[in-house]
Design a protein around this motif. Structure first.
Motif, PDB file in Angstrom:
ATOM      1  N   ALA A 116      -5.753  -2.118  14.090  1.00 57.59           N
ATOM      2  CA  ALA A 116      -4.639  -1.690  15.016  1.00 57.59           C
ATOM      3  C   ALA A 116      -3.783  -0.296  14.082  1.00 57.59           C
ATOM      4  O   ALA A 116      -3.243   0.157  14.712  1.00 57.59           O
ATOM      5  CB  ALA A 116      -3.555  -3.166  15.019  1.00 57.59           C
ATOM      6  N   LYS A 117      -3.375  -0.537  12.707  1.00 61.67           N
ATOM      7  CA  LYS A 117      -2.782   0.503  11.846  1.00 61.67           C
ATOM      8  C   LYS A 117      -3.499   1.880  12.006  1.00 61.67           C
ATOM      9  O   LYS A 117      -3.381   2.451  12.640  1.00 61.67           O
ATOM     10  CB  LYS A 117      -2.977  -0.337  10.726  1.00 61.67           C
ATOM     11  N   ILE A 118      -5.228   1.234  12.296  1.00 55.65           N
ATOM     12  CA  ILE A 118      -5.388   3.017  12.172  1.00 55.65           C
ATOM     13  C   ILE A 118      -5.118   3.195  14.014  1.00 55.65           C
ATOM     14  O   ILE A 118      -5.152   5.055  14.017  1.00 55.65           O
ATOM     15  CB  ILE A 118      -7.098   3.417  12.334  1.00 55.65           C
ATOM     16  N   VAL A 119      -5.374   2.682  14.698  1.00 57.94           N
ATOM     17  CA  VAL A 119      -5.344   3.104  15.975  1.00 57.94           C
ATOM     18  C   VAL A 119      -3.383   3.631  16.031  1.00 57.94           C
ATOM     19  O   VAL A 119      -3.208   5.136  16.916  1.00 57.94           O
ATOM     20  CB  VAL A 119      -4.893   2.810  17.179  1.00 57.94           C
ATOM     21  N   THR A 120      -2.199   2.797  15.661  1.00 51.99           N
ATOM     22  CA  THR A 120      -1.013   3.388  15.666  1.00 51.99           C
ATOM     23  C   THR A 120      -1.056   4.374  15.111  1.00 51.99           C
ATOM     24  O   THR A 120      -0.198   5.321  15.682  1.00 51.99           O
ATOM     25  CB  THR A 120      -0.326   2.139  15.713  1.00 51.99           C
ATOM     26  N   HIS A 141       1.031  -1.104   0.051  1.00 55.99           N
ATOM     27  CA  HIS A 141       0.129  -0.312  -0.201  1.00 55.99           C
ATOM     28  C   HIS A 141       1.175   1.291   0.158  1.00 55.99           C
ATOM     29  O   HIS A 141      -0.037   2.460  -0.338  1.00 55.99           O
ATOM     30  CB  HIS A 141      -0.885   0.143   1.003  1.00 55.99           C
ATOM     31  N   LEU A 142       2.118   0.863   0.225  1.00 61.10           N
ATOM     32  CA  LEU A 142       2.967   2.566   0.664  1.00 61.10           C
ATOM     33  C   LEU A 142       3.524   2.361  -0.764  1.00 61.10           C
ATOM     34  O   LEU A 142       3.898   3.229  -1.768  1.00 61.10           O
ATOM     35  CB  LEU A 142       3.356   2.865   1.826  1.00 61.10           C
ATOM     36  N   ALA A 143       4.451   1.688  -0.624  1.00 60.55           N
ATOM     37  CA  ALA A 143       5.942   1.834  -1.901  1.00 60.55           C
ATOM     38  C   ALA A 143       5.120   0.522  -2.583  1.00 60.55           C
ATOM     39  O   ALA A 143       5.460   1.162  -4.349  1.00 60.55           O
ATOM     40  CB  ALA A 143       7.153   0.273  -1.444  1.00 60.55           C
ATOM     41  N   ARG A 144       3.487  -0.115  -3.145  1.00 57.12           N
ATOM     42  CA  ARG A 144       3.313  -0.251  -4.617  1.00 57.12           C
ATOM     43  C   ARG A 144       3.843  -0.855  -5.020  1.00 57.12           C
ATOM     44  O   ARG A 144       4.758  -0.819  -6.087  1.00 57.12           O
ATOM     45  CB  ARG A 144       2.375   1.545  -5.013  1.00 57.12           C
ATOM     46  N   LYS A 183      -5.591  16.234   2.645  1.00 56.96           N
ATOM     47  CA  LYS A 183      -7.086  16.470   2.407  1.00 56.96           C
ATOM     48  C   LYS A 183      -7.159  15.710   2.504  1.00 56.96           C
ATOM     49  O   LYS A 183      -8.251  15.364   2.164  1.00 56.96           O
ATOM     50  CB  LYS A 183      -6.447  17.245   1.045  1.00 56.96           C
ATOM     51  N   GLN A 184      -6.903  14.717   2.034  1.00 65.96           N
ATOM     52  CA  GLN A 184      -7.568  13.329   1.779  1.00 65.96           C
ATOM     53  C   GLN A 184      -8.433  12.437   3.492  1.00 65.96           C
ATOM     54  O   GLN A 184      -8.979  12.431   3.862  1.00 65.96           O
ATOM     55  CB  GLN A 184      -6.786  12.148   1.222  1.00 65.96           C
ATOM     56  N   LEU A 185      -6.974  12.852   4.070  1.00 67.53           N
ATOM     57  CA  LEU A 185      -7.350  12.989   5.489  1.00 67.53           C
ATOM     58  C   LEU A 185      -8.235  13.272   5.558  1.00 67.53           C
ATOM     59  O   LEU A 185      -9.341  13.139   6.698  1.00 67.53           O
ATOM     60  CB  LEU A 185      -6.067  12.672   6.756  1.00 67.53           C
ATOM     61  N   ALA A 186      -8.567  14.977   5.897  1.00 68.13           N
ATOM     62  CA  ALA A 186      -9.128  15.540   6.308  1.00 68.13           C
ATOM     63  C   ALA A 186     -10.634  15.447   6.132  1.00 68.13           C
ATOM     64  O   ALA A 186     -11.869  15.831   6.526  1.00 68.13           O
ATOM     65  CB  ALA A 186      -8.905  16.901   5.919  1.00 68.13           C
ATOM     66  N   LEU A 235      -5.146   6.000   5.538  1.00 66.76           N
ATOM     67  CA  LEU A 235      -6.308   5.928   4.593  1.00 66.76           C
ATOM     68  C   LEU A 235      -6.279   4.448   4.222  1.00 66.76           C
ATOM     69  O   LEU A 235      -7.737   4.218   3.763  1.00 66.76           O
ATOM     70  CB  LEU A 235      -5.247   6.975   4.043  1.00 66.76           C
ATOM     71  N   ALA A 236      -5.288   3.979   3.569  1.00 61.46           N
ATOM     72  CA  ALA A 236      -5.068   2.633   3.294  1.00 61.46           C
ATOM     73  C   ALA A 236      -6.004   1.730   3.988  1.00 61.46           C
ATOM     74  O   ALA A 236      -7.042   0.538   3.387  1.00 61.46           O
ATOM     75  CB  ALA A 236      -3.582   1.958   2.994  1.00 61.46           C
ATOM     76  N   ALA A 237      -5.450   1.542   5.259  1.00 62.01           N
ATOM     77  CA  ALA A 237      -6.277   0.617   6.154  1.00 62.01           C
ATOM     78  C   ALA A 237      -7.259   1.106   6.198  1.00 62.01           C
ATOM     79  O   ALA A 237      -8.958  -0.308   6.421  1.00 62.01           O
ATOM     80  CB  ALA A 237      -5.396   0.355   7.716  1.00 62.01           C
ATOM     81  N   GLN A 238      -7.768   1.502   5.468  1.00 63.36           N
ATOM     82  CA  GLN A 238      -9.632   2.039   5.893  1.00 63.36           C
ATOM     83  C   GLN A 238     -10.424   2.042   4.798  1.00 63.36           C
ATOM     84  O   GLN A 238     -10.959   1.083   4.975  1.00 63.36           O
ATOM     85  CB  GLN A 238     -10.042   3.893   6.709  1.00 63.36           C
ATOM     86  N   THR A 239      -9.886   2.049   4.127  1.00 61.49           N
ATOM     87  CA  THR A 239      -9.479   0.811   3.032  1.00 61.49           C
ATOM     88  C   THR A 239     -10.373  -0.405   2.379  1.00 61.49           C
ATOM     89  O   THR A 239     -11.111  -0.820   2.204  1.00 61.49           O
ATOM     90  CB  THR A 239      -9.392   1.461   1.259  1.00 61.49           C
ATOM     91  N   GLN A 240      -9.397  -1.046   3.057  1.00 60.05           N
ATOM     92  CA  GLN A 240      -9.486  -2.187   3.056  1.00 60.05           C
ATOM     93  C   GLN A 240     -10.276  -3.029   4.360  1.00 60.05           C
ATOM     94  O   GLN A 240     -10.681  -4.017   4.024  1.00 60.05           O
ATOM     95  CB  GLN A 240      -7.698  -2.576   3.419  1.00 60.05           C
ATOM     96  N   LEU A 241     -10.664  -2.207   5.260  1.00 59.85           N
ATOM     97  CA  LEU A 241     -11.073  -2.481   6.484  1.00 59.85           C
ATOM     98  C   LEU A 241     -12.636  -2.952   5.522  1.00 59.85           C
ATOM     99  O   LEU A 241     -13.882  -2.493   4.931  1.00 59.85           O
ATOM    100  CB  LEU A 241     -12.709  -1.370   7.455  1.00 59.85           C
ATOM    101  N   GLY A 242     -13.795  -4.359   6.008  1.00 64.21           N
ATOM    102  CA  GLY A 242     -14.562  -4.793   5.497  1.00 64.21           C
ATOM    103  C   GLY A 242     -14.418  -5.962   4.372  1.00 64.21           C
ATOM    104  O   GLY A 242     -15.284  -6.142   3.296  1.00 64.21           O
ATOM    105  N   GLN A 243     -13.087  -5.690   4.015  1.00 59.36           N
ATOM    106  CA  GLN A 243     -12.566  -6.217   1.925  1.00 59.36           C
ATOM    107  C   GLN A 243     -12.288  -7.608   2.956  1.00 59.36           C
ATOM    108  O   GLN A 243     -11.850  -7.668   1.051  1.00 59.36           O
ATOM    109  CB  GLN A 243     -11.778  -4.969   1.321  1.00 59.36           C
ATOM    110  N   GLY A 244     -12.608  -7.930   3.538  1.00 62.53           N
ATOM    111  CA  GLY A 244     -11.643  -9.320   3.279  1.00 62.53           C
ATOM    112  C   GLY A 244     -10.300 -10.103   3.444  1.00 62.53           C
ATOM    113  O   GLY A 244      -9.898 -10.646   3.589  1.00 62.53           O
TER     114      GLY A 244
END
Lengths: 595, 595
Positions: A557-561, A16-19, A474-477, A540-549
Motif C-alpha cells: 500500500a505504501k508503494i501504491v500510495t 525508516h524515514l526518521a531512523r 538515483k536510487q529510485l531510478a 524504497l524502504a517498503a520495497q526492501t521490506q517486502l517479503g522480509q516478514g
C-alpha cells in the motif's frame, strides 16, 4: 470507533524515514528506540481513541461558553484533560529535570498528531503549553523556571501566547500593550490582546500567559518588544496559585471552526496593572517568541496532518458503507459501495497520499530537530538545524493548505450528507480553515521561506536540499516500474524547484515584488516536492521490506500510495514553476484602484 | 454597501462574448438588445443591492426554522420575496404567454448571478421555481400548464424538485416513492423525499412539488420513474390554492451553509395519499427531470460565480482597509494597506480571474442556449445546442469547484478575522461547499462530460471545440505581448485537452476505470481551458475597445486579468493532463481492503 490512530504508518516513518535507530544513539535518547516508540504510540493511541476522540463532535455543537470573566469548556473536556495530565502526556518531550520524559520529537510529533486527530479543539491547549515551556526553557531565568516549569510540564497549569492585538496581527511591530517597570523588579502590564487560544478556561489551576509588550521608552517596531510572564493567579511562596492577577477574559469569539477551543479577548491592567515578569532581557521579546512560534508552527503543521487523517478515515468508512450506482467496469452487477467508483477512489487516494506525504515530511523534520539538539558533533547539529528550519514553513504551510484540500474531499465523498452537520465531515472542513491562518498565515510562512531560508544565502541551502533529493532519485531510478515513475516525477519537480530557487535568489533584491509574488506558490511547490521525496524514500524502504516478514500488505500500500502521489500530486510542480517564474509581473499589474 | 453588482463586467460579456447584437436578431428577441440588457441589469442591481443583499448575513445567523409541519423563513425574506415577485423578476426568462418577459438567458443569467451574490439562500427558491417552470413547459399537459404556469411565472407559487431519497442520491434508479393510479386520472403518491430545497416555507401561497415516483408495475431502474406534480394545496376550479394536500414537512436539516434556505424532509401520503398529477407520460420522468436539472445545473454554476464575486468584493474591501506591515518594495514608508503586499495581490487576482473567467464562460454558454432555442436555421440550432450541452457540466462543475478556491482565498485575505463569523467571509466559505454537491456532484457532471459529451461521439464534439479555441489562439498570436502570452498558454492547454480527449475516447470502452479515474480532473482541465479561452476572446475585444471612447480603465483591467489567468491558472492544465493520461492506473491500484 470514530478514530483509529495510524500507528503502523507512524512507526514505519519513525523506523525508516526518521531512523529512530540513529536517534537512539544520541546522548539523552538512549532509551528512545523503536520499542519505546511503539509502546508509547500504542498507549497514546488508546488514550486518544477512547478518551479524547469521542468528545469531538459534541463539543463542536456545544462549544466553550463565556460568562462574566470565566469560560466553561465543553462537556468532558475537564475530565479528559485531567486524564491527559495524569498520563504524563504533557511532559512527553520535555526535560526530565522538570518532570518530563525527555523523549525525542520524532516520537512526540506522532503523539501530537493523534491528540489533534482525536480533537483539534482540545489539543490546542497542550499545544500552547508546549510553546510556553519552550520559551521559558530557552529564555527564562532560573527563578521563572523554578516557579513555572514543573507545573507546566505536568500540565497542572497551561500556557498561552499573547501576540495579537486589533492593529497588530501579522505585523507585530504594531504591538501597543505596555509594561511599566516596578521597584521590585516586576512590571505592570496594560493592554488588550485578542485571539488568545485557551486564554481563559476551567481545565487547570492556573494559566501562564506569555505576553508581548513594550516597556516605556523602548525603540519603535519589533526591536522594542519584550516578553513577559503574566500568570492568571500570582504564585505564592509555596509555589501554589494564589492571588488573582489583573488579567481578565472579556469575551470569546464565535468562530467557523475549532469552536470548542475558547479564543479569548484578554484585558490586562484595568484594575491597576497586571503583574508581569520579564522573560530574558528587555527588547528581545520577539526573538524569544519566535522560539515558541517555531515549536508552535511545526505543531500546527501536524494539526493539518491530523485533521486530514481524521477526514480520510471518515470518508473511507462512508465509501465502504454507502451503496449507490453500478461500477463503470461492470465488476458488480447492480449497485455497489461507492468505493468501487473511480472518482471516489481518486478522492480517497488523494486524501491518503497527501496525508501520508505530509506525515513523512514532518517525521523527517522531527528527526532533524532531535539531531540538531542532541548530536555530539557541532557541525552535524548545525546541518540538522538548517534542515529543520527549512522544513518548518513547509510543515506548517504545506500540511495545512493540503488539509483544506483533504477536508474538502472528505465532505465531497459524503455527497449531500457531507453538508449536513450531523454527519461530522463538515466539522473537519470548518476546523481545518484556521490552520492556514494562525501561528503565521501561509503567506507569513512563505515570506520566511523566501527571505530567511532561500534568498539570504542565495539559494545555497535550498540547492543542498535539491542535491539530497537527487540522490533519492538515483536510487529510485534503479528500481522497478513504480520506483522509476516516481524518480521521473521527482526529477521534473526537483528541476522546477531549482529554477524557482534561482529566480527567487535573483529577484529578491532587485525586484522583491516579483520574488514575493510567487512566495506562496513557491512554498506549496517546495512542500509538494519534499513530501513526494519522502514518499520516494518510503517506497524504497517498503520495497526492501517486502517479503522480509514485515506487513507485506502495508508495504504494498505504501508503494501504491507513493506512486499515486507522484502521478497526481508531484505533477503539479512544473506548472507552479511556470506561474512563479513567468507570471510574476501579472500579479502586480493591476493598479490598486482597478480592484 | 455590502454588494455592488458587477454590471460593467456583465455588460461587457453580453456585448462582446455573448454578442447580444446577434441574439437581438433572433425571432422573439427583437427587443433584447444591449440597451434592454443595460436597463434590466441596472434595475436588477439596484433591487439586489438594496433589498436582498442586506438580509444575507443575519439570515445565516438566524436561519429558517421548523415547527410542526411549517417553516418560518429568516427575517425579511417574506417581504423581499414579495418585492421580487412584484418586480416581475421570476418571469424574466419565461414566455410572455404565461406572463413572463421572454428575455434571453444571456440577460437572465446575469440577473441570476446578482440574486445569488446578494443572497445564495434566498435565491434558491426562485432557482427551483425556474426548474419547475421548465419542466412543465416542456412536458406538462395543457391542463397542467393552465393551472400552474402563470402562478409560477409570477412567483406567486414556488416550485421544488423532489428527487433524493435516503437510498437514492446520485443513483436515481433507487427511487422508491410510489404512485398509485386513481380512477379520476390522478395518482396517490406515497413516500419520503429528503434534501428538498424550499420544500416548505412561508413566502408563497402554494408550493408546487415536482416529484419522481414509480407507478405500480413500472420497470426496474430509471426506466420506471415517472414525474408528478404534487401541490402543497390542491388547486380549486377558480385557480386558487384550496384544500391541503397530503404532503408535509417533517423536519429540516442543520447544514454547514446556506442555512437560511430550508432543506426539508417531505413525507408524502401518510394521511391516505398525496394527490399527484402525471407530467407527460409514465416512465419518462427522468427525461423530464433532466430538463429541470439542466436548467438547474447551469444555474448552480452561476451560483458558484455569484458567491465567488461576493467573496472577492469583501476581500478587496478588507485589503484596501486593513493596514499591516511595510511593502517589500519599499514603496510606502511604514505600514500600508495589505493590498500593497504581493501575496495579497496574488490572492485577489486569483479570485478575480477565476470569477471573471467563469462568468465569461457562462455568458457564452447562455448565448448558445438562446440561439439553440430561437435561431431560425435548424442546423445552427443543433450546433448551438451541442455547444450548450457541452458547456453545462463545465459551468456547473468548474464554476462551483473554483468557488471553493475563491471563498477559501476570501477567508485567507482576512487573516484571523476571516475565521470569526462576525466578519462574514466565513459564511461564503461554508455556503459555497454545497455547490459542488447538489444538482449532481462534480463527479456526476464529470461522468456526463466523459460519457455523453466526449466518449459517445469519439471525441468529435470536443475536438470541434478545440478547433474553435485554436482560431482564437491565432488571433491572439498576432497581438501584443499580453495577447501572445495568452496565446501560448492557450495553445499548451488546448493541446493537453486534445491529448486527454483522445485518451478518454480510447479508454472509455476497453478500460472504463481508466477513463473515469480522470473524469473530474478532465472536467476541471476543460473548464479551466474554456474559461481561459473566453478571457482570451475578452482580451481581444478589450484591446479593440481601447481608445474608442469606452471605459479604458475597465478594458485595461480586463487585459491584465486575462493575462493573469493565462499565467497562473491556465498553466495548471498540462499538469492535469499528465495525471489523467499517465496516472489512471494508480487511482485503482490500492485494493479496497487496504483503505
Amino acid at each position: 470507533m470514530s478514530y483509529k490512530a495510524p500507528v503502523n504508518d507512524m512507526l514505519f516513518n519513525i523506523e525508516h524515514l526518521a531512523r529512530i535507530d540513529q536517534i537512539a544513539q544520541l546522548p539523552g535518547f538512549e532509551e528512545a528506540g523503536l520499542e519505546t516508540a511503539q509502546a508509547v504510540l500504542e498507549e497514546c493511541a488508546r488514550f486518544n481513541e477512547e478518551v479524547v476522540a469521542p468528545l469531538n463532535f459534541d463539543a463542536d455543537k456545544a462549544p466553550s461558553s463565556h460568562s462574566g470573566t470565566s469560560v466553561t469548556t465543553s462537556k468532558g473536556f475537564k475530565e479528559a484533560y485531567k486524564q491527559y495530565t495524569e498520563g504524563g502526556w504533557q511532559g512527553l518531550q520535555h526535560p526530565a529535570d522538570f518532570g518530563g520524559q525527555g523523549l525525542p520529537k520524532t516520537i512526540g510529533a506522532a503523539c501530537g498528531e493523534m491528540l489533534n486527530s482525536a480533537n483539534l479543539s482540545f489539543a490546542l491547549c497542550p499545544l500552547l503549553t508546549d510553546g510556553a515551556i519552550e520559551a521559558l526553557l530557552t529564555a527564562g531565568s532560573d527563578d521563572l523556571k523554578a516557579t513555572y516549569l514543573e507545573k507546566l510540564v505536568a500540565g497542572e497549569w497551561t500556557g498561552t501566547m499573547n501576540l495579537t492585538e486589533p492593529q497588530a496581527g501579522s505585523d507585530l511591530a504594531q504591538v501597543r500593550t505596555r509594561a511599566e517597570p516596578q521597584p521590585d523588579g516586576t512590571y505592570k502590564v496594560f493592554g488588550t490582546k485578542i485571539f488568545i487560544t485557551y486564554g481563559e478556561h476551567d481545565m487547570a489551576d492556573n494559566i501562564v500567559h506569555l505576553v508581548l509588550a513594550r516597556v516605556q521608552g523602548a525603540p519603535e517596531g519589533v526591536k522594542g518588544i519584550s516578553l513577559f510572564v503574566v500568570p492568571k493567579f500570582l504564585v505564592g511562596k509555596d509555589g501554589s496559585a494564589g492571588e488573582r492577577n489583573d488579567v481578565y477574559c472579556v469575551s470569546i469569539e464565535h468562530k467557523m471552526g475549532i469552536k470548542a477551543s475558547p479564543t479569548a479577548v484578554l484585558q490586562f491592567g484595568d484594575k491597576g496593572g497586571a503583574v508581569g515578569y520579564l522573560v530574558g532581557e528587555e527588547n528581545r521579546g520577539l526573538e524569544y517568541m519566535f522560539i515558541m512560534m517555531n515549536a508552535a508552527r511545526y505543531a500546527v503543521g501536524v494539526q493539518g496532518i491530523a485533521i486530514a487523517e481524521r477526514a480520510y478515515q471518515k470518508a473511507v468508512a462512508y465509501a465502504k458503507d454507502r451503496v449507490q450506482s453500478r461500477p463503470v467496469d461492470g465488476s458488480v452487477k447492480g449497485s455497489a459501495t461507492i468505493i468501487h467508483h473511480p472518482d471516489v477512489r481518486r478522492m480517497l487516494m488523494t486524501m491518503r497520499a497527501l496525508t501520508e506525504g505530509c506525515r513523512a515530511m514532518a517525521s523527517t523534520a522531527a528527526a532533524a530537530y532531535d539531531a540538531a539538539h542532541h548530536h555530539p558533533d557541532a557541525e552535524v547539529r548545525k546541518q540538522n538545524q538548517a534542515f529543520y528550519e527549512f522544513m518548518v514553513p513547509l510543515v506548517k504551510g504545506y500540511s495545512t493548505e493540503m488539509s483544506l484540500e483533504v477536508t474538502d474531499l472528505g465532505v465531497q465523498v459524503h455527497g449531500g450528507m457531507g453538508f449536513i452537520e450531523e454527519t461530522g465531515a463538515a466539522q473537519y472542513y470548518r476546523d481545518a480553515k484556521i490552520l492556514t491562518i494562525y501561528e503565521g498565515t501561509t503567506a507569513i510562512q512563505a515570506n520566511d521561506l523566501v527571505g530567511r531560508k532561500t534568498a539570504r544565502d542565495g539559494g545555497q541551502g535550498a540547492k543542498a536540499l535539491a542535491a539530497q533529493i537527487e540522490t533519492t532519485e538515483k536510487q529510485l531510478a534503479g528500481g522497478n516500474d513504480d520506483a522509476q515513475a516516481v524518480a521521473r516525477r521527482l526529477k521534473a519537480a526537483r528541476e522546477a524547484f531549482v529554477d524557482v530557487v534561482d529566480f527567487i535568489a535573483a529577484q529578491s533584491k532587485g525586484d522583491p515584488n516579483a520574488a514575493y509574488a510567487g512566495s506562496v506558490p513557491y512554498l506549496l511547490l517546495t512542500g509538494n516536492l519534499v513530501a513526494g521525496w519522502q514518499l520516494g524514500r518510503a517506497l524504497l524502504a517498503a520495497q526492501t521490506q517486502l517479503g522480509q516478514g514485515s506487513d507485506d500488505a502495508f508495504m504494498k500500500a505504501k508503494i501504491v500510495t507513493a506512486r499515486f502521489y507522484a502521478d497526481h500530486i508531484l505533477t503539479r510542480v512544473p506548472a507552479t514553476r511556470d506561474a512563479i517564474v513567468e507570471g510574476a509581473a501579472s500579479v502586480m499589474a493591476l493598479p490598486q484602484e482597478a480592484f
